[in-house]
Write a protein that holds these residues in place. Structure first.
Motif, mmCIF file in Angstrom:
data_model
loop_
_atom_site.group_PDB
_atom_site.id
_atom_site.type_symbol
_atom_site.label_atom_id
_atom_site.label_comp_id
_atom_site.label_asym_id
_atom_site.label_seq_id
_atom_site.Cartn_x
_atom_site.Cartn_y
_atom_site.Cartn_z
ATOM 1 N N THR A 124 52.578 -60.293 88.242
ATOM 2 C CA THR A 124 53.024 -61.330 89.186
ATOM 3 C C THR A 124 53.191 -62.701 88.542
ATOM 4 N N SER A 125 52.850 -62.823 87.266
ATOM 5 C CA SER A 125 52.869 -64.128 86.560
ATOM 6 C C SER A 125 51.977 -65.140 87.275
ATOM 7 N N LEU A 126 50.869 -64.652 87.807
ATOM 8 C CA LEU A 126 49.931 -65.497 88.549
ATOM 9 C C LEU A 126 48.700 -65.767 87.690
ATOM 10 N N MET A 127 48.358 -67.046 87.566
ATOM 11 C CA MET A 127 47.146 -67.452 86.859
ATOM 12 C C MET A 127 46.164 -67.991 87.887
ATOM 13 N N ALA A 128 45.024 -67.322 88.012
ATOM 14 C CA ALA A 128 43.948 -67.785 88.891
ATOM 15 C C ALA A 128 42.916 -68.456 87.989
ATOM 16 N N PHE A 129 42.444 -69.622 88.391
ATOM 17 C CA PHE A 129 41.516 -70.341 87.526
ATOM 18 C C PHE A 129 40.495 -71.107 88.347
ATOM 19 N N SER A 130 39.375 -71.364 87.710
ATOM 20 C CA SER A 130 38.336 -72.200 88.303
ATOM 21 C C SER A 130 37.707 -73.009 87.175
ATOM 22 N N PHE A 131 37.076 -74.099 87.556
ATOM 23 C CA PHE A 131 36.493 -75.002 86.572
ATOM 24 C C PHE A 131 34.983 -74.968 86.665
ATOM 25 N N TYR A 132 34.341 -74.926 85.512
ATOM 26 C CA TYR A 132 32.885 -74.888 85.458
ATOM 27 C C TYR A 132 32.289 -76.198 84.939
ATOM 28 N N GLN A 133 33.137 -77.081 84.418
ATOM 29 C CA GLN A 133 32.618 -78.327 83.840
ATOM 30 C C GLN A 133 33.611 -79.461 84.062
ATOM 31 N N THR A 134 33.074 -80.632 84.371
ATOM 32 C CA THR A 134 33.881 -81.841 84.513
ATOM 33 C C THR A 134 33.318 -82.914 83.595
ATOM 34 N N ARG A 135 34.205 -83.606 82.938
ATOM 35 C CA ARG A 135 33.819 -84.776 82.140
ATOM 36 C C ARG A 135 34.545 -85.981 82.706
ATOM 37 N N LEU A 136 33.782 -87.010 83.014
ATOM 38 C CA LEU A 136 34.332 -88.299 83.458
ATOM 39 C C LEU A 136 33.924 -89.314 82.417
ATOM 40 N N GLY A 137 34.891 -89.706 81.586
ATOM 41 C CA GLY A 137 34.536 -90.590 80.485
ATOM 42 C C GLY A 137 33.474 -89.911 79.644
ATOM 43 N N PRO A 138 32.339 -90.585 79.391
ATOM 44 C CA PRO A 138 31.288 -89.998 78.553
ATOM 45 C C PRO A 138 30.332 -89.072 79.318
ATOM 46 N N PHE A 139 30.500 -88.964 80.636
ATOM 47 C CA PHE A 139 29.572 -88.177 81.443
ATOM 48 C C PHE A 139 30.098 -86.763 81.657
ATOM 49 N N GLU A 140 29.177 -85.799 81.599
ATOM 50 C CA GLU A 140 29.544 -84.401 81.739
ATOM 51 C C GLU A 140 28.633 -83.753 82.774
ATOM 52 N N PHE A 141 29.214 -82.952 83.661
ATOM 53 C CA PHE A 141 28.400 -82.250 84.642
ATOM 54 C C PHE A 141 29.055 -80.950 85.061
ATOM 55 N N GLU A 142 28.260 -80.095 85.667
ATOM 56 C CA GLU A 142 28.728 -78.795 86.134
ATOM 57 C C GLU A 142 29.660 -78.973 87.330
ATOM 58 N N SER A 143 30.700 -78.169 87.378
ATOM 59 C CA SER A 143 31.668 -78.243 88.471
ATOM 60 C C SER A 143 31.553 -77.028 89.368
ATOM 61 N N ASN A 144 31.907 -77.220 90.598
ATOM 62 C CA ASN A 144 31.985 -76.116 91.545
ATOM 63 C C ASN A 144 33.281 -76.280 92.344
ATOM 64 N N ILE A 145 34.389 -76.323 91.630
ATOM 65 C CA ILE A 145 35.702 -76.514 92.251
ATOM 66 C C ILE A 145 36.241 -75.141 92.640
ATOM 67 N N PRO A 146 36.668 -74.962 93.877
ATOM 68 C CA PRO A 146 37.168 -73.652 94.310
ATOM 69 C C PRO A 146 38.334 -73.163 93.451
ATOM 70 N N GLU A 147 38.467 -71.847 93.367
ATOM 71 C CA GLU A 147 39.539 -71.246 92.573
ATOM 72 C C GLU A 147 40.910 -71.699 93.067
ATOM 73 N N LYS A 148 41.788 -71.924 92.123
ATOM 74 C CA LYS A 148 43.171 -72.313 92.403
ATOM 75 C C LYS A 148 44.084 -71.347 91.666
#
Length: 164
Positions: A124-148
């Motif tokens: 289907t040429s479909l890419m499902a993805f989710s994010f496990y980490q976010t970096r804002l400038g020098p700060f890093e934290f775990e992400s819980n962004i729903p799958e897109k």
């Protein structure tokens, strides 16, 4: 439509999109129309993941054009679907690691980076993805962004196009 007509339409759409990527001078309506032509002429499973492996800058988004009266909005005349020049958003797809990053630079002052994993459906040429980490400038934290998802309908080494 016959395949010759469809091929000609796809070719002219890709030429218009390549020009828009380089110059940002094509009208937003023309770019959205070219994307629509490509999407209508595509067949599920047409896109090879190898064609997407690497870095892709997001230059244009039809999300800004979704309002039926988008042309009446004050921001429309400035952006017309193009990403503002002060914002650079890059999608990095690493096929070997099955990883995906979205890196957004706002000028040279601020960076947001989302790190995640994807799955690819070649049928289907479909890419499902989710994010496990976010970096804002020098700060890093775990992400819980729903799958897109990205439903890719064109990728030729210069232009990649998907519905998200």
């Amino acid at each position: 439509p016959n395949s010759e007509s469809s091929s000609s339409s796809s070719s002219s759409s890709l030429q218009l999109l390549a020009s828009a990527l380089e110059t940002r001078q094509e009208s937003g309506a023309d770019v959205a129309g070219a994307l629509g032509d490509l999407e209508r002429s595509s067949t599920q499973g047409d896109i090879d993941l190898d064609a997407l492996d690497g870095s892709w800058e997001i230059v244009f988004s039809t999300a800004l054009l979704k309002d039926t009266d988008a042309e009446q909005k004050p921001w429309y005349k400035f952006f017309q679907g193009y990403m503002p020049r002060a914002v650079k958003e890059v999608v990095v797809i690493d096929k070997s690691k099955e990883s995906l990053q979205i890196v957004t630079d706002i000028g040279s002052l601020f960076r947001v980076q989302l790190n995640g994993r994807y799955t690819w459906s070649p049928d289907t040429s479909l890419m499902a993805f989710s994010f496990y980490q976010t970096r804002l400038g020098p700060f890093e934290f775990e992400s819980n962004i729903p799958e897109k998802t990205y439903a890719f309908f064109s990728a030729n080494g210069q232009v990649a196009a998907a519905r998200s």
